[in-house]
Design an enzyme around this catalytic site. Sequence first.
Site, PDB file in Angstrom:
ATOM      1  N   GLY A  41      44.964  41.439  37.012  1.00 47.52           N
ATOM      2  CA  GLY A  41      46.162  41.864  36.314  1.00 47.52           C
ATOM      3  C   GLY A  41      47.386  41.057  36.673  1.00 47.52           C
ATOM      4  O   GLY A  41      48.266  40.836  35.833  1.00 47.52           O
ATOM      5  N   ASP A  62      37.775  33.932  42.311  1.00 46.69           N
ATOM      6  CA  ASP A  62      37.391  35.277  41.883  1.00 46.69           C
ATOM      7  C   ASP A  62      35.896  35.235  41.615  1.00 46.69           C
ATOM      8  O   ASP A  62      35.410  34.288  41.002  1.00 46.69           O
ATOM      9  CB  ASP A  62      38.147  35.682  40.610  1.00 46.69           C
ATOM     10  CG  ASP A  62      38.146  37.193  40.370  1.00 46.69           C
ATOM     11  OD1 ASP A  62      37.060  37.787  40.419  1.00 46.69           O
ATOM     12  OD2 ASP A  62      39.226  37.752  40.125  1.00 46.69           O
ATOM     13  N   LYS A  86      35.266  35.311  35.239  1.00 45.35           N
ATOM     14  CA  LYS A  86      36.706  35.279  34.996  1.00 45.35           C
ATOM     15  C   LYS A  86      37.310  33.899  35.228  1.00 45.35           C
ATOM     16  O   LYS A  86      38.175  33.455  34.463  1.00 45.35           O
ATOM     17  CB  LYS A  86      37.407  36.300  35.903  1.00 45.35           C
ATOM     18  CG  LYS A  86      37.180  37.741  35.514  1.00 45.35           C
ATOM     19  CD  LYS A  86      37.995  38.668  36.416  1.00 45.35           C
ATOM     20  CE  LYS A  86      37.862  40.115  35.980  1.00 45.35           C
ATOM     21  NZ  LYS A  86      38.686  41.015  36.821  1.00 45.35           N
ATOM     22  N   ASP A 130      43.861  43.108  45.124  1.00 44.16           N
ATOM     23  CA  ASP A 130      44.172  44.538  44.982  1.00 44.16           C
ATOM     24  C   ASP A 130      43.609  45.391  46.115  1.00 44.16           C
ATOM     25  O   ASP A 130      43.421  46.592  45.956  1.00 44.16           O
ATOM     26  CB  ASP A 130      43.672  45.068  43.636  1.00 44.16           C
ATOM     27  CG  ASP A 130      42.172  44.892  43.449  1.00 44.16           C
ATOM     28  OD1 ASP A 130      41.516  44.377  44.369  1.00 44.16           O
ATOM     29  OD2 ASP A 130      41.658  45.272  42.381  1.00 44.16           O
ATOM     30  N   CYS A 192      43.801  50.765  41.442  1.00 42.29           N
ATOM     31  CA  CYS A 192      44.181  50.980  40.047  1.00 42.29           C
ATOM     32  C   CYS A 192      43.033  51.548  39.228  1.00 42.29           C
ATOM     33  O   CYS A 192      43.250  52.132  38.171  1.00 42.29           O
ATOM     34  CB  CYS A 192      44.704  49.692  39.423  1.00 42.29           C
ATOM     35  SG  CYS A 192      43.481  48.387  39.228  1.00 42.29           S
ATOM     36  N   CYS A 345      32.193  61.307  41.456  1.00 45.57           N
ATOM     37  CA  CYS A 345      33.314  60.516  40.941  1.00 45.57           C
ATOM     38  C   CYS A 345      32.799  59.097  40.734  1.00 45.57           C
ATOM     39  O   CYS A 345      31.582  58.878  40.716  1.00 45.57           O
ATOM     40  CB  CYS A 345      34.506  60.544  41.905  1.00 45.57           C
ATOM     41  SG  CYS A 345      34.193  59.725  43.483  1.00 45.57           S
TER      42      CYS A 345
END
Length: 389
Positions: A41, A62, A86, A130, A192, A345
Amino acid sequence: MSPLPREELYRVARQTLLPGFGIPQQEALHGTHVFVIGAGGLGCPLMQQLAAAGVGEISVIDDDTVDLTNIHRQILFGTHDVGRPKVDVAAEKLRQLQTGIVVHAIRDRFTVDNAVGYLRGVDILVDGSDTFATKFLAADAAEITGTPLVWGSVLRYRGDCAVWWSGPGAESGVGMRDLYPLQPDPDSVPDCATAGVLGVTTSVVAGLMSTELIQFATGMNHDRVGLSSIYDALTASVTHFRVPHDPARELTTQLQQDYGSAACAVPDADAAAATAPEMFEDLRDGAAAIDVREAGEAAIDDFFFAAGTEHYHLPTSVWQDDPEVARCLLDSLQAEGQRKAWVYCASGKRSANFISTFAADAKQRGINMLNVAGGITSQPAAFHGIPKH
């Protein structure tokens, strides 16, 4: 005469008209090698902006592939890129923006074993990661090598950015550990994927980071080292505070052996756990299931689609705000004669927290709660309502 190609000078002509930003600054930008951690992001809009501005060499690391959920904020990607690495997609897009740019697409993780080596020959490091683990690793590697670090983070409606520069060549400079001496618990802040992020906020913060980097690379303003900026999307405000150099802090000279696991790692002892197939076997015998994901997560991945099973949905944000809601649910299960309840979850962490938080309440009601090991993202696609990319 400038060594920059005439086509490049024409492409950035509107930029070189700026007061204080002329051909020498453009040449400095062209000669800068930027290393970007994460094509996510922050990394995507930042790399787009830097390539457009004229940074001549970008390395991006990445190891992930494009997922459909990335595209609302990772603006170098489109739906046709889903499943592709990516870094490969990012490199293609950057080369379209600037003819002659050198892009190194590194499909790898930034780790203790390779961090210092990757920074050899790099002028500026950008941390678009992140997790606390990667952020502290990046900060330490930057300080060890004396590499200026442009740092940023985004969560929900907030973003932070700063330029850090300490270590060889900047011994009295300011490093990230002057603000955060100790690495926090990885679970102290949600990521996130579970807390959410407003997509456009990442572009705004990436723009702030790019502006800081351009100023630093061109020599326009080194006084901003150690100045931290906080962006609030809901008020469209940016606040600043200056981080001083801590003379008592010893500079980092070697990396730690381990910077910790990912934010969603769950210790085995957190809660009694088993696998999804075992849960489905129990469900056929009448056991209950409790989904503690947020509504948005449940909407895009109905875990019980394949089984057609009724289940309870109690988002973590709801029961954390009002624990009595969870106790009322347990009362209902007790009234229905339930003796076993599966909690799940995405990663297994929030469900483990639910079980540990209400363990005494469940025991009092004669209910045995079990956690889906690894969360539902680790389960076979057959258990999900949508295909996994």
